[in-house]
Design a protein around this motif. Structure first.
Motif, PDB file in Angstrom:
ATOM      1  N   UNK A 762       0.829  -1.206   0.000  1.00 29.93           N
ATOM      2  CA  UNK A 762       0.000   0.000   0.000  1.00 29.93           C
ATOM      3  C   UNK A 762       0.859   1.251   0.000  1.00 29.93           C
ATOM      4  N   UNK A 763       1.876   1.280   0.869  1.00 30.38           N
ATOM      5  CA  UNK A 763       2.748   2.451   0.910  1.00 30.38           C
ATOM      6  C   UNK A 763       4.137   2.175   1.473  1.00 30.38           C
ATOM      7  N   UNK A 764       4.348   1.023   2.126  1.00 30.13           N
ATOM      8  CA  UNK A 764       5.592   0.812   2.881  1.00 30.13           C
ATOM      9  C   UNK A 764       6.821   0.723   1.972  1.00 30.13           C
ATOM     10  N   UNK A 765       6.735  -0.035   0.867  1.00 32.54           N
ATOM     11  CA  UNK A 765       7.908  -0.198   0.002  1.00 32.54           C
ATOM     12  C   UNK A 765       8.237   1.113  -0.695  1.00 32.54           C
ATOM     13  N   UNK A 778      16.873   9.986  -7.973  1.00 32.65           N
ATOM     14  CA  UNK A 778      16.954   9.550  -9.365  1.00 32.65           C
ATOM     15  C   UNK A 778      15.995   8.414  -9.698  1.00 32.65           C
ATOM     16  N   UNK A 779      14.992   8.176  -8.805  1.00 32.99           N
ATOM     17  CA  UNK A 779      14.031   7.118  -9.048  1.00 32.99           C
ATOM     18  C   UNK A 779      12.628   7.689  -9.151  1.00 32.99           C
ATOM     19  N   UNK A 780      11.837   7.158 -10.070  1.00 34.48           N
ATOM     20  CA  UNK A 780      10.418   7.482 -10.192  1.00 34.48           C
ATOM     21  C   UNK A 780       9.644   6.366  -9.497  1.00 34.48           C
ATOM     22  N   UNK A 781       9.182   6.647  -8.290  1.00 37.04           N
ATOM     23  CA  UNK A 781       8.643   5.599  -7.414  1.00 37.04           C
ATOM     24  C   UNK A 781       7.139   5.799  -7.251  1.00 37.04           C
ATOM     25  N   UNK A 782       6.394   4.720  -7.386  1.00 35.99           N
ATOM     26  CA  UNK A 782       4.941   4.739  -7.207  1.00 35.99           C
ATOM     27  C   UNK A 782       4.530   3.630  -6.239  1.00 35.99           C
ATOM     28  N   UNK A 783       3.282   3.719  -5.804  1.00 37.37           N
ATOM     29  CA  UNK A 783       2.709   2.685  -4.954  1.00 37.37           C
ATOM     30  C   UNK A 783       1.864   1.753  -5.808  1.00 37.37           C
ATOM     31  N   UNK A 784       1.337   0.703  -5.201  1.00 37.30           N
ATOM     32  CA  UNK A 784       0.526  -0.257  -5.957  1.00 37.30           C
ATOM     33  C   UNK A 784      -0.843   0.312  -6.326  1.00 37.30           C
ATOM     34  N   UNK A 785      -1.121   1.559  -5.889  1.00 42.40           N
ATOM     35  CA  UNK A 785      -2.355   2.191  -6.365  1.00 42.40           C
ATOM     36  C   UNK A 785      -2.321   2.347  -7.892  1.00 42.40           C
ATOM     37  N   UNK A 786      -1.123   2.211  -8.461  1.00 45.14           N
ATOM     38  CA  UNK A 786      -0.994   2.247  -9.913  1.00 45.14           C
ATOM     39  C   UNK A 786      -1.797   1.118 -10.562  1.00 45.14           C
ATOM     40  N   UNK A 787      -2.031   0.024  -9.804  1.00 41.78           N
ATOM     41  CA  UNK A 787      -2.776  -1.123 -10.317  1.00 41.78           C
ATOM     42  C   UNK A 787      -4.227  -1.116  -9.835  1.00 41.78           C
TER      43      UNK A 787
END
Length: 861
Positions: A762-765, A778-787
């Motif tokens: 949900x948000x931890x990783x 330098x990273x484009x990071x998203x949560x699993x809300x993308x799915x």
């Protein structure tokens, strides 16, 4: 008949004698009601001759001592020669207000008190014309004595006491603070009153107080507290310690030169050093305890102190090496110094305690409480910036990067505290956690005051000890989560609530409104305490009168004003936060979880604390426990049971239908901690079960301290021979982020595109990767809300957008996390050309830490 005797010790005070006696005789006190006994300590300025000129009055006496000057001995000798049963001690230098002699002796004459103290440090008291350094020394001396004495000015030289108390003073008494000797020799048995005085610096002559006297005071204070502390033992311990430092340093340097690693090197060198230290300390430094044979109790205590010192010194070593970038060969020295302090105090008070004139049980608990609290504070402070963030902390750090009036799943207080901490200390672990540490200090201050109001000062100290070692207290003061400010606000609300509802203080409603509002800004759980207050007002006849007064309603209004940022944010976002907190559990499938709730409470309170809390909560009467009620009135007992029982009952009902989180009930038990601490200190005819609980607290406290120190050392430096398997999934995100960065770089080189990293939780990783990548960014990071699943605040910060024609790197803690979010999902169908699930091992200094699973896809439909 002589009613009281004034004992005045003198040493070269000839300029003050005439003025002193003139002022005393000018008082409206008949001459036959008092006597003045001067005890001269070898003056060479004509002081005895000056006193003899006043001996025309029958109530003036002179005792001339020969030998080494000592104030305590002089006063005791004067008390022994007195013709009355009440002794007044005052200085000859005119610094004490003679006009308040009547105020000192009258309460004792009326048999209301045993000791009356002229205090500089209570309301109305003050000090005039003293230089700053004298004020500072006096204040520090008073502060050091406060944990052991229930007075504000234990170093006062102007006081009255019953003469029989002089017989309780130890034969080893010496120095300038005879009042301290009397107070600590009669711990918790005296009726004491303090009256405010104005202390003035001497106008004539010179002060006899010097730095050696201050050291003697400190040594005597520690001795009275039960420590084996003397110049001989301290000197011998220092010599033994220096030898141990040599052994420690040589072994450590040799281990480091063999690439043994920081943890192994400092473990082995410490073992060799303490082996030498124990042998020499037991046979020489503290030789009174040595019988020629190994004493297993003494040796086991030595092992406990040594283990705690070892684990704390590991933190000091890591602090200098990892944060201060000091070479290990130099960093070992401050680590050894920190260890020496703990070993000395542990040896003096616990391993080799004083056997002559041992302190009372109450005093031993005071000393233990002080040591435990200071150790836990020091442990947290040292490891605060060393231990990596847990995912929860990283998520709330994300709050602070997107500051707002409130947030979807929590109110904003945690974000505000992290924002302030990182603004001062930077975006690092210490900056994130310093708010939790400060909240814990605030919580301890209010908890002390709350416990003291319910019981007494000794109980308040034990309450702080219990709070410091229980998981609910230690964790909330270390990890920066909403529970940290919630605990502080909960205790503050309890304090003001008790003052308002039990002590009937109108001004407390203002504090209650402020604390309640700040608590709601921390976590909505505090509303349960408001419900408990309402129940108490309905049940208790004394509190019921507040229903018809304006104070509670003004407090509610003030709390709502403070809480208004959350109300405004929810209004702007269709009340999503309130809906989330109220409906997410109702919509879940029912799950009977009472057994889980009880297990979680045992974790928060330890099994011993859980049993004690249940006994207090469900016992109809404290006599059922074999404990007298004289210290806890009915209204206070009812208050404790209601403010604990009502929130607990709500959680109990909730757990019938849903699964609670383990930390939810933590603040509920704060109200009952003072009563648990009070039970620990009870003596007399107690039932067997209560006695068993008292004994069980000692190993529980030691086990908790050792567990915290061991875990912190384990995650920062490691434990030689212990593998990292307990934190495989949820920890070591700094090293994991570096590995993810390598995967990203490989994808960049292979595709020429910037990949999207999706943390499959949900948000931890995502939050953990964000925090440990923020310096490079330098990273484009998203949560699993993308799915399409909930990502909590990630739904607001990074809403899902489709399609994505860049490479996607899914990162998860288990392979199943990369396959589905909910049962029946097939994430593979959403991905463009998904690869197989792979994993990488994460290492630190060649030591295996954990695994990370990932899958690379060309994009997202």
């Amino acid at each position: 008949m002589t009613q009281f005797s004034i004992v005045v010790p003198t040493l070269n005070e000839s300029e003050n004698i005439d003025l002193l006696l003139t002022r005393i005789f000018a008082l409206n006190i008949p001459f036959d009601k008092f006597e003045v006994i001067f005890v001269d300590d070898g003056s060479n300025d004509g002081t005895p001759e000056k006193i003899r000129t006043w001996q025309k009055y029958s109530n003036i006496h002179l005792i001339e001592r020969h030998g080494k000057p000592d104030l305590a001995t002089s006063i005791l000798q004067g008390a022994g020669a007195a013709r009355s049963d009440i002794i007044v001690v005052m200085d000859a230098d005119l610094s004490h207000p003679h006009e308040q002699l009547n105020a000192l002796v009258t309460p004792i004459l009326k048999d209301q008190y045993d000791v009356v103290i002229g205090s500089r440090y209570i309301k109305g008291g003050r000090t005039l014309d003293w230089p700053f350094y004298r004020r500072l020394l006096s204040r520090v001396g008073g502060w050091l004595a406060r944990p052991f004495c229930d007075v504000s000015d234990a170093t006062s030289g102007f006081f009255a006491f019953r003469r029989e108390l002089a017989a309780t003073v130890s034969e080893q008494a010496h120095g300038y603070k005879i009042l301290l000797e009397i107070l600590m020799a009669n711990d918790s048995t005296l009726r004491i009153k303090e009256i405010p005085i104005c202390f003035r610096d001497r106008a004539y002559g010179t002060s006899k107080l010097s730095f050696p006297h201050q050291l003697a005071y400190l040594q005597r204070l520690l001795t009275l507290a039960g420590g084996k502390v003397s110049r001989n033992t301290a000197g011998r311990f220092a010599i033994v310690g220096l030898l141990g430092v040599v052994v420690d340093t040589l072994v450590f340097q040799w281990m480091i030169s063999r690439d043994a690693g920081l943890a192994l090197a400092h473990f082995v060198s410490f073992f060799f050093a303490v082996s030498v230290n124990y042998a020499l300390n037991s046979k020489w430094a503290f030789n009174e305890h040595h019988t020629g044979h190994l004493q297993w109790l003494q040796f086991s205590r030595f092992l406990i102190v040594g283990a705690l010192a070892l684990l704390l010194r590991g933190g000091v070593l890591a602090l200098f090496v990892y944060v201060g970038h000091v070479p290990p060969s130099l960093a070992i020295f401050p680590a050894i110094i920190a260890t020496a302090f703990i070993n000395y105090l542990g040896s003096a008070f616990y391993v080799f305690p004083a056997e002559k004139n041992p302190p009372s049980s109450n005093m031993r608990w005071r000393v233990a409480a002080l040591g435990v609290v200071l150790f836990c504070i020091l442990l947290r402070l040292i490891y605060l910036g060393l231990a990596q963030l847990i995912p929860d902390e990283a998520y709330y750090w994300q709050y602070a990067q997107h500051m707002d009036l409130s947030f979807y799943d929590h109110p904003p207080m945690v974000a505000w505290l992290i924002w302030m901490g990182t603004a001062i200390l930077g975006n690092n672990e210490a900056g994130v956690r310093v708010g939790a540490f400060i909240c814990s200090l605030i919580a301890m201050g209010y908890l002390y005051a709350y416990a003291k109001n319910l019981h007494d000062k000794a109980t308040a100290l034990r309450t702080l000890m219990i709070f410091s070692v229980l998981p609910l207290g230690f964790a909330s003061g270390f990890f920066m989560t909403p529970d940290a400010p919630l605990v502080a606000a909960w205790i503050a609300t309890l304090y003001f609530m008790e003052r308002a509802l039990v002590a009937d203080q109108r001004s407390a409603w203002l504090g209650m409104g402020v604390a309640f509002g700040l608590g709601l800004l921390s976590k909505y759980t505090l509303s349960l305490l408001g419900l408990a207050a309402l129940v108490f007002v309905i049940i208790d006849a004394g509190a019921r009168r507040w229903i018809w007064r304006s104070h509670p309603y003004l407090a509610v209004t003030l709390a709502l004003i403070i809480f208004s940022p959350v109300l405004i944010w929810n209004f702007q976002h269709e009340w999503v936060s309130f809906m989330f907190q109220s409906t997410r559990h109702v919509s879940n499938d029912g799950q009977f979880s009472v057994h889980y709730l009880l297990i979680y409470i045992m974790i928060l309170l330890t099994p011993v604390g859980f049993v004690a809390a249940m006994q207090i909560l469900f016992s109809r009467n404290y006599r059922d426990m074999g404990v007298s009620q004289h210290m806890l009135k009915d209204r206070k007992r009812l208050f404790v049971q209601i403010v604990t029982g009502v929130p607990f009952f709500i959680f109990l009902v909730f757990s019938i239908f849903d699964h609670p989180k383990f930390h939810w009930t933590g603040p509920v038990w704060l109200a009952v901690l003072p009563t648990i601490a009070w039970m620990i200190g009870q003596t007399g005819n107690l039932e067997k079960f209560t006695k068993w609980l008292q004994k069980a607290w000692r190993p529980t406290i030691g086990a908790c301290m050792f567990a915290y120190a061991l875990i912190l050392h384990y995650v920062v430096l490691g434990i030689p021979g212990a593998p990292y398997h307990l934190f495989t999934e949820h920890y070591f995100w700094r090293e994991t982020t570096r590995e993810v960065e390598q995967i990203v770089e490989e994808v960049r080189q292979l595709t020429g595109q910037e990949p999207v990293i999706v943390g499959m939780s949900k948000w931890s990783i995502a939050s953990s990767l964000y925090f440990y990548n923020h310096a490079r960014g330098n990273l484009d990071i998203r949560s699993r809300n993308l799915f399409g699943d909930s990502g909590a605040m990630y739904n607001f910060w990074f809403p899902a957008q489709y399609p994505i024609n860049r490479p996607i790197i899914q990162v998860g803690m288990k392979p199943v996390h990369l396959e589905q979010i909910r049962e029946g999902d097939n994430l593979k169908q959403m991905l463009i050309h998904p690869d197989e699930i792979k994993y990488r091992n994460i290492y630190r200094n060649g030591i295996f830490l954990r695994q990370i699973y990932y899958r690379i896809s060309a994009g997202l439909h």
